[in-house]
Every structure is written in C-alpha cells, then in structure tokens.
Design a protein around this motif. Sequence first.
Motif, mmCIF file in Angstrom:
data_model
loop_
_atom_site.group_PDB
_atom_site.id
_atom_site.type_symbol
_atom_site.label_atom_id
_atom_site.label_comp_id
_atom_site.label_asym_id
_atom_site.label_seq_id
_atom_site.Cartn_x
_atom_site.Cartn_y
_atom_site.Cartn_z
ATOM 1 N N VAL A 23 -2.162 0.330 22.662
ATOM 2 C CA VAL A 23 -1.760 0.674 21.299
ATOM 3 C C VAL A 23 -0.834 -0.406 20.756
ATOM 4 O O VAL A 23 0.220 -0.685 21.340
ATOM 5 C CB VAL A 23 -1.044 2.043 21.273
ATOM 6 C CG1 VAL A 23 -0.605 2.400 19.856
ATOM 7 C CG2 VAL A 23 -1.955 3.125 21.847
ATOM 8 N N ALA A 26 3.039 -0.624 15.396
ATOM 9 C CA ALA A 26 2.682 -0.305 14.017
ATOM 10 C C ALA A 26 3.582 -1.049 13.045
ATOM 11 O O ALA A 26 4.764 -1.285 13.312
ATOM 12 C CB ALA A 26 2.794 1.197 13.777
ATOM 13 N N VAL A 37 2.055 7.680 12.087
ATOM 14 C CA VAL A 37 1.172 6.649 11.536
ATOM 15 C C VAL A 37 -0.224 7.168 11.236
ATOM 16 O O VAL A 37 -0.960 6.550 10.466
ATOM 17 C CB VAL A 37 1.078 5.433 12.487
ATOM 18 C CG1 VAL A 37 2.426 4.753 12.626
ATOM 19 C CG2 VAL A 37 0.536 5.834 13.850
ATOM 20 N N MET A 46 -4.679 1.614 12.886
ATOM 21 C CA MET A 46 -3.902 2.548 13.698
ATOM 22 C C MET A 46 -4.571 3.913 13.751
ATOM 23 O O MET A 46 -4.568 4.571 14.796
ATOM 24 C CB MET A 46 -2.476 2.676 13.158
ATOM 25 C CG MET A 46 -1.595 1.486 13.454
ATOM 26 S SD MET A 46 -1.424 1.125 15.233
ATOM 27 C CE MET A 46 -0.483 2.539 15.791
ATOM 28 N N SER A 292 -1.584 -1.757 8.802
ATOM 29 C CA SER A 292 -1.043 -0.735 9.683
ATOM 30 C C SER A 292 -0.501 -1.302 10.985
ATOM 31 O O SER A 292 0.324 -0.669 11.644
ATOM 32 C CB SER A 292 -2.103 0.328 9.984
ATOM 33 O OG SER A 292 -3.218 -0.246 10.664
ATOM 34 N N ILE A 293 -0.972 -2.485 11.402
ATOM 35 C CA ILE A 293 -0.555 -3.082 12.657
ATOM 36 C C ILE A 293 0.348 -4.277 12.379
ATOM 37 O O ILE A 293 0.081 -5.078 11.485
ATOM 38 C CB ILE A 293 -1.784 -3.519 13.475
ATOM 39 C CG1 ILE A 293 -2.520 -2.287 14.010
ATOM 40 C CG2 ILE A 293 -1.394 -4.434 14.635
ATOM 41 C CD1 ILE A 293 -3.797 -2.601 14.739
#
Length: 295
Positions: A23, A26, A37, A46, A292-293
Amino acid sequence: MRYRIEGREDVVSLTKVPLVADVPLANKKAKTAQGIVVQASRNSQMDEVFRSLRTNFLFMMKEKEKIILFTSSISGEGKTFLAANLAVSFALLGKKVMLVGCDIRKPTLGRLFGTSNSKQGLTNLLRVEHITAELIQAETCNSGIHPGLDLLLSGPIPPNPTELLSRKNLKEVFDLLSEEYDYIILDTAPVGLVTDTLQIARFANVSCFVCRADYTPKADLAMLDSLAQENKLPNACVVLNGVDMSKRKYGYYYGYGRYGKYGRYGNYGKYGNYGHYGMYADSDYGLRDDNSIKK
C-alpha cells in the motif's frame, strides 16, 4: 546496514507468509480530516488498492467466514488506517460491517473517525457475565462515514486488559456480531509488544500482519513466521504499508512509478494479476487527475 524493510522484495525473501498487498503512502489531499482515503463514487488508485486487498481477503476466507484481524509488530505501522479503510471498502459493497477496536491498552480507532467517546465500547461488554444483542447495540455507534459501517470502540481502558480479553464472553460478543454483520474487522494491539492479540486471534478467520516500509525491522518477520507456523495467527498474510513512491529508491522495487504488481504473492498467485497500478490513472479506467498517491 539496512535493517529495516524497504520494499516488497524484502518481505518476500524474509517470510513464508504470503504478501497480499503493498500500500503506497496516500497524498494528504486525498484523505478526509480523519484519514479515510476510500470514498464512494470515486475511482482513484488508493480506492483500487483497497479493492484489491478486499478481493484477496475474500479469496482467503471460506463461505460464512467473516472475521478479519489486523495486527503489527510495533506501534506506528498503520494497522488502524488499513483496518478502517478496508471496513469502508466493504461497506461500499453494500455489506453491513462492524469495525471493532480491540486495542484496549492504547486505543486510536475513535480518533481516526473523529470521536472522543471513551465511555462506550468493548471493555464494558467484557465486564458483563452474559452478553445480549441489546447490550452490544448500546455500546456501538455508526461510523459517520457510511450507514453500513458501525463501530465498537475499545471503551474505558481497564487495569487488567489481558485477563479481560481471556474471558469467555469475548466469544459471545463475536458470535452475536456474526449474526448481525456481514464482516467484522478487528483492530488489535501490536503482537510484538503484548499478548492481547493472541487471545483475540483464536476467533479470526484471516490474520493480517502489517509492516511498514522504512520503519519495520526485518527481524520482526521471523516472529511472524513463528506465530503463523504455530497457528497463533490463523490464516496469516502480510500487507506492506507506507511505500513512499516519491522516493527514487523505490524505482528498484516498483519500476520508477509503476505501482507494484498485485497477484503472484506467495501461494496466492492464483488470485490473478492485478496489473501495474502506476499506470492506472492514465488508463480509461482511472481518474486522469488522480492525486491519491504521494509521488
């Protein structure tokens, strides 16, 4: 000299327990004020990461199994973050989900959902001789994130946490929750620090051990292997959290911006190849302005 886990290659080489997801960190702009998220009506990277994690857990569970446990070796590896966002992801499927704060020594789940309620929760139930559905309902609350996601927070911090969790009425709590909810997700204490989690793991159908890139000592994965072999963490798997895609060194592990490969993780390769999520936002399936990342 590199004694901390740096990427998925480290995890795969150091443990026989299957790695089911890595993962990324974020982007702060993608989080709600509470740190959630996963959101409805959105198709970001995400969101897709947690959909993939959700799918892998579904493959690991048999029919009618529904209890997923999250733990880690030490504090700060992100198990509460992962448990909460996975719970939201299940709720967005239209499932009824209960997220339980089982870390009764150092609770953080309430803070993640923006509530300071420390009067209601699990420890109140464990003090009762006989558990009923009405008692459980009185100790729970809705998450405020999704109508299908409820919370059973840890409750008042007890002076005897290990003894409290070893009581037989813990099973009664999980049995009654299983009758009411489709999935039950447990946020437990770090298994490397206290024995509380091993008391709870007896009831789990999947045990998810969370490690964090650039944070978790490599030696802690030997402990995971031992716990899995002794079945103290039943149906164990690993999630690598906190991969910082803005750092150049992760090009070695992930191909300079191509975010990982879902599938082909240990014995769970049969679950399929989920592709290169670094390219997801540029495809016709993702958001073209996806931020999102952290990268």
